[in-house]
Write an enzyme that holds these catalytic residues in place. Structure first.
Site, PDB file in Angstrom:
ATOM      1  CE  LYS A   1      14.630   2.594  -9.591  1.00  0.00           C
ATOM      2  NZ  LYS A   1      13.997   3.460  -8.568  1.00  0.00           N
TER       3      LYS A   1
ATOM      4  CG  ASP B   1      12.247   7.074  -9.565  1.00  0.00           C
ATOM      5  OD1 ASP B   1      11.086   6.623  -9.527  1.00  0.00           O
ATOM      6  OD2 ASP B   1      13.255   6.367  -9.356  1.00  0.00           O
TER       7      ASP B   1
END
Ligand code: ATR
Length: 277
Positions: free
Chosen positions: A70, A107
């Site tokens: 990520k 997110d």
């Protein structure tokens, strides 16, 4: 339709077998009758640049990114969204038609969309929030809460230095409290979020005495196995509005699906059932 026209997307991580994203996107592809595929790919860190170069040539529109890639994908991306830059990590990559690799982090918007869908009366501005944890998930959630104009955020983490680092990054509206003191602050807050892995199946319980929690506080957990964590059960018993963590996983996937497959997917009960099967 020729093979070249079949839209492809997937998720890259290492390991990848645990990922729930293929089931989620697979359900939407079926529901909307899209002749595409969503594929889990186990990619070693050393292969990441090469793979991201090849995938668009193989018909991929984009990929989700999970642990441990990520952060590393930000070094490879050509265009980085403001929120991915702020969070320092990306979970959604799009291979743009101009050949550029676009990196985004959804997110935080997944977290907020889950609360808006399941607790429509929640007002982020109504008072302070307490965030438990200071890992990658906490970073995305703190950024999203600040964006939603939560007046101030109390941050508690077992390893205080990580909370201090987050405070240094996000500034004056974040204050760090000691992990052991978190329970003493519950009366002050109107939003409580567990971003740690505590309470997850197979992990330790989150031991947070809820005596000071009042029913004006919205309580949510990013853990969704089990769906009702001890924190959510305890908060519910105190009259709080509670929202489980499954919706965050579902909502964070919406922007990627929309970009890759050209259809805005719906998060509903049907999808929740599919994911819980
Ligand atoms: P993620 O990216 O999913 O947030 P992470 O970066 O590993 O994952 O963060 C996990 C969070 O859970 C951290 O806040 C971690 O606290 P530390 O920073 O002290 O490690 C927290 N956590 C995990 N196990 C814990 C435990 N047994 N007690 C307290 N906090 C715990």
């Amino acid at each position: 339709m020729t093979l070249a026209q079949i839209p492809l997307a997937g998720v890259i991580g290492h390991p990848i077998a645990h990922s729930k994203s293929p089931r989620l996107h697979g359900h939407w592809l079926k529901r909307y009758g899209i002749a595409g595929h969503y594929i889990p790919m186990d990619i070693a860190s050393s292969d990441l640049p090469h793979v991201l170069n090849i995938l668009p040539k193989a018909g991929f529109k984009g990929v989700n990114v999970t642990i441990p890639h990520k952060e590393a994908v930000l070094d490879i991306a050509d265009v980085i969204s403001d929120r991915a830059a702020l969070i320092g990590a990306a979970n959604t990559l799009t291979f743009q038609s101009d050949g550029k690799l676009h990196a985004d982090n959804t997110d935080g918007i997944g977290f907020i969309a889950n609360l808006k869908q399941n607790a429509p009366d929640w007002d982020p501005n109504s008072g302070p929030a307490l965030v438990l944890g200071a890992g990658g998930a906490a970073r995305a959630i703190v950024a999203a809460l600040l964006h939603e104009r939560v007046p101030n955020i109390l941050l508690a983490n077992r390893t205080r230095a990580r909370a201090d680092a987050l405070k240094a990054h996000f500034g004056a509206r974040v204050s760090v409290i000691d992990w052991s003191q978190a329970a003493g602050h519950l009366a002050e807050i109107t939003t409580l979020i567990n971003t740690t892995s505590l309470g997850m199946q197979g992990k330790e319980e989150l031991k947070l005495p809820l005596d000071h929690l009042t029913d004006k506080t919205l309580v949510t957990d990013i853990v969704y196995t089990p769906l009702t964590t001890a924190l959510l059960a305890g908060a519910h018993a105190k009259g709080c509005t509670v929202v489980d963590g499954l919706g965050m996983l579902l909502h964070q996937a919406v922007p990627g699906f929309e970009r890759w497959f050209g259809q805005t997917p719906t998060v509903d009960e049907d999808l929740r059932h599919v994911m819980l099967r």
